[in-house]
Scaffold this active site. Structure first.
Site, PDB file in Angstrom:
ATOM      1  N   GLY A 192      41.501  46.847  35.549  1.00  0.00           N
ATOM      2  CA  GLY A 192      41.666  45.407  35.432  1.00  0.00           C
ATOM      3  C   GLY A 192      43.106  45.055  35.131  1.00  0.00           C
ATOM      4  N   GLU A 195      43.541  51.646  34.704  1.00  0.00           N
ATOM      5  CA  GLU A 195      44.054  51.382  36.061  1.00  0.00           C
ATOM      6  C   GLU A 195      44.394  49.900  36.095  1.00  0.00           C
ATOM      7  OE1 GLU A 195      44.610  53.464  38.446  1.00  0.00           O
ATOM      8  OE2 GLU A 195      43.263  55.178  38.221  1.00  0.00           O
ATOM      9  N   CYS A 235      44.747  45.822  43.964  1.00  0.00           N
ATOM     10  CA  CYS A 235      45.790  46.279  43.033  1.00  0.00           C
ATOM     11  C   CYS A 235      46.940  46.891  43.815  1.00  0.00           C
ATOM     12  CB  CYS A 235      45.217  47.267  42.045  1.00  0.00           C
ATOM     13  SG  CYS A 235      44.286  48.558  42.843  1.00  0.00           S
ATOM     14  N   LYS A 293      29.781  47.846  32.046  1.00  0.00           N
ATOM     15  CA  LYS A 293      29.939  46.389  31.963  1.00  0.00           C
ATOM     16  C   LYS A 293      30.717  45.923  33.198  1.00  0.00           C
ATOM     17  CE  LYS A 293      32.797  42.861  30.864  1.00  0.00           C
ATOM     18  NZ  LYS A 293      32.299  42.114  31.958  1.00  0.00           N
ATOM     19  N   GLU A 309      52.778  39.997  38.986  1.00  0.00           N
ATOM     20  CA  GLU A 309      51.621  40.162  39.874  1.00  0.00           C
ATOM     21  C   GLU A 309      50.967  38.802  40.128  1.00  0.00           C
ATOM     22  OE1 GLU A 309      47.961  42.009  38.471  1.00  0.00           O
ATOM     23  OE2 GLU A 309      47.968  43.290  40.250  1.00  0.00           O
TER      24      GLU A 309
HETATM   25  P1  NAP Z   1      40.500  41.499  33.885  1.00  0.00           P
HETATM   26  O1  NAP Z   1      40.516  40.056  33.600  1.00  0.00           O
HETATM   27  O2  NAP Z   1      41.314  42.387  33.013  1.00  0.00           O
HETATM   28  O3  NAP Z   1      38.958  41.930  33.839  1.00  0.00           O
HETATM   29  C1  NAP Z   1      38.530  43.242  34.134  1.00  0.00           C
HETATM   30  C2  NAP Z   1      37.278  43.546  33.346  1.00  0.00           C
HETATM   31  O4  NAP Z   1      37.595  43.576  31.959  1.00  0.00           O
HETATM   32  C3  NAP Z   1      36.188  42.495  33.521  1.00  0.00           C
HETATM   33  O5  NAP Z   1      34.936  43.124  33.529  1.00  0.00           O
HETATM   34  C4  NAP Z   1      36.364  41.640  32.279  1.00  0.00           C
HETATM   35  O6  NAP Z   1      35.223  40.919  31.891  1.00  0.00           O
HETATM   36  C5  NAP Z   1      36.709  42.720  31.256  1.00  0.00           C
HETATM   37  N1  NAP Z   1      37.373  42.221  30.057  1.00  0.00           N
HETATM   38  C6  NAP Z   1      38.121  41.099  29.918  1.00  0.00           C
HETATM   39  N2  NAP Z   1      38.519  40.968  28.632  1.00  0.00           N
HETATM   40  C7  NAP Z   1      38.035  42.031  27.955  1.00  0.00           C
HETATM   41  C8  NAP Z   1      38.111  42.455  26.611  1.00  0.00           C
HETATM   42  N3  NAP Z   1      38.759  41.747  25.684  1.00  0.00           N
HETATM   43  N4  NAP Z   1      37.505  43.612  26.252  1.00  0.00           N
HETATM   44  C9  NAP Z   1      36.848  44.349  27.176  1.00  0.00           C
HETATM   45  N5  NAP Z   1      36.709  43.974  28.472  1.00  0.00           N
HETATM   46  C10 NAP Z   1      37.306  42.844  28.865  1.00  0.00           C
HETATM   47  O7  NAP Z   1      40.942  41.802  35.375  1.00  0.00           O
HETATM   48  P2  NAP Z   1      40.391  41.123  36.710  1.00  0.00           P
HETATM   49  O8  NAP Z   1      40.971  39.771  36.856  1.00  0.00           O
HETATM   50  O9  NAP Z   1      38.916  41.272  36.765  1.00  0.00           O
HETATM   51  O10 NAP Z   1      40.990  42.090  37.826  1.00  0.00           O
HETATM   52  C11 NAP Z   1      42.252  41.889  38.401  1.00  0.00           C
HETATM   53  C12 NAP Z   1      43.243  42.879  37.833  1.00  0.00           C
HETATM   54  O11 NAP Z   1      42.746  44.195  38.021  1.00  0.00           O
HETATM   55  C13 NAP Z   1      44.583  42.840  38.548  1.00  0.00           C
HETATM   56  O12 NAP Z   1      45.612  42.919  37.594  1.00  0.00           O
HETATM   57  C14 NAP Z   1      44.558  44.102  39.403  1.00  0.00           C
HETATM   58  O13 NAP Z   1      45.818  44.621  39.715  1.00  0.00           O
HETATM   59  C15 NAP Z   1      43.774  45.027  38.543  1.00  0.00           C
HETATM   60  N6  NAP Z   1      43.206  46.132  39.320  1.00  0.00           N
HETATM   61  C16 NAP Z   1      43.747  47.372  39.185  1.00  0.00           C
HETATM   62  C17 NAP Z   1      43.272  48.442  39.939  1.00  0.00           C
HETATM   63  C18 NAP Z   1      43.873  49.808  39.801  1.00  0.00           C
HETATM   64  O14 NAP Z   1      43.230  50.765  40.217  1.00  0.00           O
HETATM   65  N7  NAP Z   1      45.077  49.951  39.260  1.00  0.00           N
HETATM   66  C19 NAP Z   1      42.211  48.225  40.827  1.00  0.00           C
HETATM   67  C20 NAP Z   1      41.676  46.951  40.943  1.00  0.00           C
HETATM   68  C21 NAP Z   1      42.169  45.912  40.181  1.00  0.00           C
HETATM   69  P3  NAP Z   1      34.885  39.449  32.445  1.00  0.00           P
HETATM   70  O15 NAP Z   1      35.856  39.134  33.538  1.00  0.00           O
HETATM   71  O16 NAP Z   1      33.497  39.570  32.903  1.00  0.00           O
HETATM   72  O17 NAP Z   1      35.025  38.517  31.282  1.00  0.00           O
END
Ligand code: NAP
Length: 485
Positions: free
Chosen positions: A226, A246, A280, A173, A377
């Site tokens: 995420g 992550e 990240c 997904k 963050e």
């Molecule tokens: P996010 O809002 O948590 O979304 C990540 C993914 O999770 C998306 O595909 C999202 O779907 C999905 N998602 C959201 N709610 C969900 C739920 N209730 N159940 C299952 N899946 C769900 O994060 P983002 O804004 O895309 O990414 C930014 C974050 O990622 C930052 O905090 C960053 O630090 C972190 N990140 C961490 C790393 C690492 O390796 N540590 C690397 C890159 C990014 P939709 O958005 O399609 O609704």
């Protein structure tokens, strides 16, 4: 406008929701294409397909699986320019970084293809005679991969490649902000010859598609990258599945008084404003020794003011847009908070009016370690300068944070560099380099609220496999361990 289907059981199919959603070009705010708004039913179909494909795929010798991964790497290479441009169009990062995103995907498929001829277990002596002991690696089963938008080809590859080489089948997904990049990668997986059902993709929102995947009883593992909030939700809802997380970061570069300041400025600029601060591992804090604070600040400010904002496809541009309007508002909210907390705004702090989701590169100084802008963050082009009394103070400030992904120190003092490596509480430490720049053959991950998962390198294999322990007794009698008679 072009409308894309999702990929389930070897076929491109429409969702039974009969609804679609757009993906936007963040540099213009205009839609690129439309995608299926998937449902729980689509997830059920995808999990069924992955379950049916599992026995044959896991019985395929790992070196044979490796051949397909190598073919995927070769197709990614062939399409690198096209995909790199697409990353810039759909996600916004400047083209050289878009190409880097795809290069990382190539690297990880090449690396994991080689793992097909290793997948090492270990052997060890038994405490009893005529008995052999060893371990083998086994796939988890059907795995659910949930990815963010900031590395729209690389992060999916970081999960898909090790999952496949270990013999798992996949329900993927991708983020709703970058579904096109994900589907273009999947097209190449299919072209490389993956059997039907081995990889399935369902597009749609986290709540409609991600949640049923996380909760599905036939899914053995979830690998998620995420935000911390979604990571917490997954932890609470995945039951007893193996979960990889992550999550976020609040990474710092420490600059000591003996450091090469020009080199530190280069590292800070790249770390804080590369990918518009949306990594990240992005640098969001500079912790500088009081003796060089003023000089570093002057040098940094001069450079930040010169950064050119715009569409990342133009070679003259240094900083691209943010991913969406919500990200612009979030970054701006933190600017307001910083001002209210009496941090000094040196430059930026403005929403750029007009097309697309642009925010001016922002530099705060006189930031106290306890301020919200120094603790939370932001995930945008916003950097805080914090002054430290000495080395020990700098380390304390760096560690006093809920996240633990990446940190860096600039110094020419080898003793202090080594001490920093020992005491910094992050999963990744750089010396005389920025907080960003991971290589795929080394483990990647964090501590504390970043999550404790390690991806890439050999640890990526551990993430997507279970260890099976084997005892073979060839004594012809029943031998008992622990001296039991
Ligand atoms: P996010 O809002 O948590 O979304 C990540 C993914 O999770 C998306 O595909 C999202 O779907 C999905 N998602 C959201 N709610 C969900 C739920 N209730 N159940 C299952 N899946 C769900 O994060 P983002 O804004 O895309 O990414 C930014 C974050 O990622 C930052 O905090 C960053 O630090 C972190 N990140 C961490 C790393 C690492 O390796 N540590 C690397 C890159 C990014 P939709 O958005 O399609 O609704």
């Amino acid at each position: 406008m072009k409308s894309f289907k999702q990929f389930i059981n070897g076929k491109w199919v429409a969702s039974d929701s009969h609804k679609t959603f757009p993906s936007l070009n963040p540099a213009s705010g205009k839609p690129i294409a439309r995608f299926q708004a998937g449902t729980k039913n689509d997830i059920n179909k995808a999990v069924r397909a992955a379950t049916l494909a599992l026995p044959k795929w896991k019985a395929t010798p790992a070196p044979k699986r490796g051949e397909i991964l190598l073919e995927i790497a070769s197709l990614l290479k062939k399409h690198k320019q096209r995909l790199g441009k697409l990353v810039t169009e759909e996600m916004g990062k400047v083209l050289t970084e878009g190409l880097g995103d795809v290069q990382e995907a190539i690297d990880v498929f090449e690396y994991m293809a080689g793992e097909g001829r290793r997948l090492f277990g270990h052997t060890t002596p038994s405490e009893l005679p005529n008995k052999a002991c060893f371990t083998v690696r086994q796939p988890l089963g059907v795995v659910g991969l949930i990815t963010p938008w900031n590395f729209p080809t690389a992060i999916p590859a970081w999960k898909i490649a090790p999952a496949l080489i270990c013999g798992n089948t996949i329900v993927f997904k991708p983020s709703s902000d970058t579904p096109l990049c994900a589907l273009e990668v999947v097209k190449l997986l299919i072209e490389a010859g993956l059997p039907k059902g081995v990889v399935n993709v369902v597009t749609g929102s986290g709540s409609e598609v991600g949640t049923p995947l996380v909760k599905h009883p036939k899914v053995a593992g979830i690998s998620f990258t995420g935000s911390k909030a979604t990571g917490e939700f997954i932890t609470a809802n995945a039951g007893l599945k193996k979960v990889g997380l992550e999550l976020g970061g609040k990474n710092a570069i420490i600059v000591l008084d003996d450091a090469d300041l020009d080199s530190a400025v280069e590292g800070i600029l790249f770390g804080a404003f590369g990918t518009t601060g949306q990594r990240c591992t992005a640098t969001s804090r500079v912790i500088v020794h009081r003796k060089v604070k003023s000089l570093l600040e002057t040098k940094l400010l001069r450079r930040v003011k010169k950064l050119r904002l715009g569409n990342g496809l133009k070679s003259s541009v240094d900083v691209g847009p943010l991913i969406n309007q919500k990200a612009v508002e979030k970054t701006h909210k933190y600017t307001q908070i910083g001002k209210k907390e009496h941090a000094k705004l040196l430059c930026g702090g403005e929403i750029i009016k007009g097309k697309g989701f642009f925010y001016s590169p922002t530099l705060f100084t006189n930031v106290k370690p306890s301020m919200k802008i120094a603790q939370e963050e932001i995930f945008g082009p916003s950097l805080s300068i914090i002054t430290a009394k000495d080395f020990t103070d700098a380390i304390t400030i760096c560690n006093n944070i809920e996240y633990g992904l990446s940190s860096a120190i600039y110094t020419n003092n080898v003793n202090l560099a080594m001490k920093a490596v020992e005491v910094l509480e992050t999963g990744i430490v750089y010396v005389n380099s920025s907080t960003i720049g991971a290589e795929v053959h080394l483990p990647f991950g964090g501590t504390k609220n970043t999550g404790h998962t390690r991806e890439a390198g050999i640890e990526g294999i551990f993430e997507f496999s279970n260890t099976k322990t084997v005892y073979i007794d060839y004594s012809g009698t029943l031998q008992k361990a622990q001296g039991v008679k």
